[in-house]
Design a protein around this motif. Structure first.
Motif, PDB file in Angstrom:
ATOM      1  N   GLN A  32       4.211  -5.387 -13.837  1.00  0.00           N
ATOM      2  CA  GLN A  32       2.764  -5.521 -14.018  1.00  0.00           C
ATOM      3  C   GLN A  32       2.276  -6.912 -13.612  1.00  0.00           C
ATOM      4  O   GLN A  32       1.119  -7.234 -13.762  1.00  0.00           O
ATOM      5  N   LYS A  89       0.690  -4.103   1.261  1.00  0.00           N
ATOM      6  CA  LYS A  89       0.678  -2.759   0.659  1.00  0.00           C
ATOM      7  C   LYS A  89      -0.565  -2.506  -0.174  1.00  0.00           C
ATOM      8  O   LYS A  89      -0.921  -1.356  -0.426  1.00  0.00           O
ATOM      9  N   TYR A  90      -1.226  -3.572  -0.608  1.00  0.00           N
ATOM     10  CA  TYR A  90      -2.425  -3.392  -1.425  1.00  0.00           C
ATOM     11  C   TYR A  90      -3.696  -3.159  -0.587  1.00  0.00           C
ATOM     12  O   TYR A  90      -4.744  -2.859  -1.144  1.00  0.00           O
ATOM     13  N   ASP A  93      -5.635   0.955   3.087  1.00  0.00           N
ATOM     14  CA  ASP A  93      -6.862   1.677   3.447  1.00  0.00           C
ATOM     15  C   ASP A  93      -8.133   0.887   3.092  1.00  0.00           C
ATOM     16  O   ASP A  93      -9.211   1.474   2.950  1.00  0.00           O
ATOM     17  N   GLU A 290     -11.114  -5.821  -0.374  1.00  0.00           N
ATOM     18  CA  GLU A 290     -10.738  -5.618  -1.776  1.00  0.00           C
ATOM     19  C   GLU A 290      -9.363  -4.931  -1.814  1.00  0.00           C
ATOM     20  O   GLU A 290      -9.101  -4.000  -1.055  1.00  0.00           O
ATOM     21  N   GLN A 292      -6.460  -2.378  -3.106  1.00  0.00           N
ATOM     22  CA  GLN A 292      -6.571  -0.998  -3.562  1.00  0.00           C
ATOM     23  C   GLN A 292      -5.794  -0.803  -4.874  1.00  0.00           C
ATOM     24  O   GLN A 292      -4.696  -1.336  -5.056  1.00  0.00           O
ATOM     25  N   LYS A 293      -6.385  -0.092  -5.806  1.00  0.00           N
ATOM     26  CA  LYS A 293      -5.748   0.378  -7.041  1.00  0.00           C
ATOM     27  C   LYS A 293      -5.371  -0.733  -8.018  1.00  0.00           C
ATOM     28  O   LYS A 293      -4.596  -0.494  -8.937  1.00  0.00           O
ATOM     29  N   THR A 294      -5.818  -1.908  -7.861  1.00  0.00           N
ATOM     30  CA  THR A 294      -5.518  -2.974  -8.808  1.00  0.00           C
ATOM     31  C   THR A 294      -6.568  -4.072  -8.693  1.00  0.00           C
ATOM     32  O   THR A 294      -7.141  -4.288  -7.626  1.00  0.00           O
ATOM     33  N   LYS A 295      -6.791  -4.732  -9.806  1.00  0.00           N
ATOM     34  CA  LYS A 295      -7.717  -5.859  -9.831  1.00  0.00           C
ATOM     35  C   LYS A 295      -6.981  -7.176 -10.013  1.00  0.00           C
ATOM     36  O   LYS A 295      -7.600  -8.220 -10.070  1.00  0.00           O
TER      37      LYS A 295
END
Length: 655
Positions: A32, A89-90, A93, A290, A292-295
């Motif tokens: 995490q 990887k982040y 897209d 931005e 993807q899938k995480t902040k």
């Protein structure tokens, strides 16, 4: 009974490894990400994700001042310091958002390809400190100059790049202009109403729009290209593409410079000329991505694609001809041939025109730009198919009776492709002058013992002044007409005359004493700016008078006296007079009277017809004329009278 397991060395080693792993963040919570308070954790197994840069250890944790290889082919820059590294990887897209920030965009566009850690650290600081971009910093961003000795080089690059962005960042302005090339000024004006009455412009007085002076052109065009930034500074070193129509040999590219780049175009002919310019420049925007899938992962920016700027210029080109001229001979003589040597400029390309030449005559001095009241055209010639360059007109013969000033003017008619040209009157270099050739009719006038000269001068310039010199020469013998002067100069006088409207003047010299012999006058008309010199010959009959020497004066014979009346019978003259008786003593006889002087003969008036001869008033003369007899008779009578007087006196005394 309770059984206790012995704490073995293997167990102690296991606990030590777990404790160490927890300290370095490799424990179970590593999936995490590290705690926020620890800052960005270097991804040792993903070092290929980092570009050039420098790690900074802040109290809040570590952070990377440098670029990331989040995307292939470009560098990415973190805008959320202290968050998790932006691994590719982040952002598989991720769709970018455009943010307008010209200075940061320029810095990333110009320097993102650098391999210098200092440069990349400076770019990272610019991105984090740009207030136009939204941020979520976990470690406060700082300028490289505040980050310690490791950032000394980055601090220098930061200052340098920041100054350049303020000066060179967009938005950009690309200017393209087309301007007729002005002709070089000359010392002598040729067009009408030039500015300052001495410059080199040409206008047409008949058109209101041309009341303002127009500068002459060569027929070429000046293409000027300039590129400026938002601050107004020139942007050098940028390739600029060109697309020019209506001109030959126009360039297709050029490079911007600190000053506008100027090149000369050669238009093919009058008409429309266009020039298009374009250039590729640093963008005014950046792309924000931005994760993807995480902040918990940092957001990043990359430079946007370069922008294209362009500009276009157009000009409707007409020929603006200009003619400079020079007369072939400024001092021609009647009967000579003269030409107009003229140079045409200002025509576009291979455009040709027709030039009309007019030769003007005036009897008064020409004034620049002014047509004299008496000016008139005496000859015209035409030069056809004339382009730029120097030509010579057809020859014109100076009339045999010409005198005064002459000058050329040139006219080029106007049309849709050509501005009208009208030459100015009285241009010094295109003006010739034939001086007046005066002459004189002279007459010497003799008045008994004085003489003077009367002169009538013809052929003067009307209103023109001339000095007349009248010189008198004396000779003992009659002079013969000749060009050579001889004799003794006895008088000379200068008189200034002014020609009347017919060029005539009359003058009379002073009266001088006329000596015995011959006097001849020589008259000279002095040459000046208007007149040729003229001199009469010596010994001209009309200029010559004669005074003969005076004869010796002989008084005229006195008139003969009238003889006394003779008696009809003259008494006999005794041969011997009787002796008188002796008188008593008597007083002495009076002296004999002196015979009266003969009176001067009167001056006889001159009559139209001869008068009858007067009787002789003189005593008779001896000789063949009988004058001797008369004289003797007169003496006898005088003696006889004297004797009678004596006797008479004696008698009176006796009584």
């Amino acid at each position: 009974m309770t059984t206790r397991r012995r704490f073995t060395l293997r167990s102690a080693l296991l606990f030590m490894v777990l404790a160490l792993a927890s300290l370095i963040g490799l424990g179970p919570a590593m999936a995490q990400g590290p705690p926020a308070s620890l800052g960005e954790v270097p991804m040792l197994k993903a070092s290929e994700a980092y570009g050039p840069g420098i790690w900074h250890h802040a109290p809040q944790g570590k952070t990377w001042y440098g670029s990331y290889r989040t995307f292939k082919g470009t560098q990415a820059y973190c805008i959320d310091a202290g968050k998790q590294s932006p691994l590719p990887k982040y952002f598989t897209d991720a769709k970018p958002e455009k943010i307008t920030t010209a200075q940061t965009a320029w810095a990333l566009h110009e320097y993102s390809g650098s391999k210098s850690a200092d440069v990349q650290a400076a770019l990272s600081a610019l991105a984090r400190l740009d207030e136009t971009i939204p941020h979520d910093h976990k470690v406060p961003p700082q300028k490289p100059g505040d980050l310690g000795k490791k950032f000394k080089g980055a601090a220098k690059q930061f200052s340098k790049i920041s100054a350049e962005t303020k000066k060179l960042a967009g938005p950009y302005t690309l200017d393209v202009t087309l301007t007729p090339v002005l002709d070089m000024p000359v010392l002598e004006p040729y067009g009408k109403d030039a500015p300052g009455d001495g410059d080199f412009a040409r206008v047409d007085d008949d058109k209101d729009e041309n009341k303002k002076a127009q500068l002459p052109t060569t027929g070429d065009l000046s293409l000027s290209v300039s590129l400026t930034s938002a601050s107004g500074n020139a942007v050098p070193g940028v390739p600029v593409k060109l697309d020019v129509s209506g001109s030959t040999d126009a360039p297709t590219t050029l490079t911007s410079e600190a000053e506008p780049v100027v090149t000369v175009l050669k238009p093919e002919a009058p008409g429309t000329v266009t020039a298009k310019a374009s250039a590729s420049l640093a963008p005014e925007t950046v792309l924000l991505y931005e994760p993807q899938k995480t902040k918990r992962v940092q957001r990043v920016i990359t430079p946007d694609e370069p922008v294209e700027v362009s500009s276009k210029a157009k000009i409707d080109l007409v020929s603006q001809p200009r003619v400079s001229t020079e007369i072939s001979d400024q001092t021609p003589e009647p009967g000579d041939s003269i030409t107009d040597t003229f140079t045409v400029s200002g025509l576009v390309g291979d455009h040709t025109v027709t030039v009309e030449h007019e030769l003007w005559q005036t009897g008064s001095t020409p004034e620049l730009g002014k047509k004299n009241d008496d000016a008139e055209v005496i000859a015209e010639v035409t030069s056809e198919n004339v382009g730029n360059g120097t030509r010579r007109s057809e020859a014109i013969t100076v009339p045999e009776d010409f005198h005064g000033w002459m000058y050329f003017t040139e006219t080029i008619a106007g049309d849709k492709s050509t501005k009208e040209w009208k030459g100015r009157h009285g241009q010094p270099r295109e003006t010739g002058f034939v001086p007046w050739a005066p002459s004189a009719e002279t007459k010497a006038v003799l008045d008994v013992t004085s003489v003077h000269d009367e002169v009538t001068v013809n052929g003067l310039r009307p209103g023109g002044e001339a000095v007349i010199t009248m010189t008198a020469y004396h000779t003992e013998s009659e002079p013969e007409q000749s060009k050579d002067i001889s004799g003794e100069e006895i008088h000379s006088q200068d008189i200034t005359v002014i020609g009347d409207e017919n060029g005539t003047a009359t003058v009379t010299s002073e009266t001088i004493d006329m000596p015995v012999g011959w006097v001849t006058y020589v008259t000279t008309i002095q040459g000046n700016d208007d007149h040729l010199t003229w001199t009469s010959e010596w010994g001209i009959p009309a200029e010559t008078v004669h005074r003969p020497p005076e004869e010796p004066s002989t008084p005229p014979a006195p008139p003969e006296p009238t003889p006394p009346e003779q008696p009809s019978t003259p008494p006999e003259e005794p041969s011997t007079p009787p002796a008188p008786p002796a008188p008593p003593e008597a007083p002495a006889p009076p002296a004999e009277p002196t015979p009266p002087e003969a009176p001067e003969p009167p001056v006889e008036p001159v009559a139209d017809t001869p008068a009858a001869p007067a009787p002789p008033a003189q005593l008779p003369r001896t000789g063949t004329t009988g004058n001797g007899m008369l004289i003797g008779a007169g003496i006898f009578l005088i003696g006889l009278g004297a004797t009678a007087l004596i006797i008479t006196g004696s008698r009176r005394n006796r009584e």
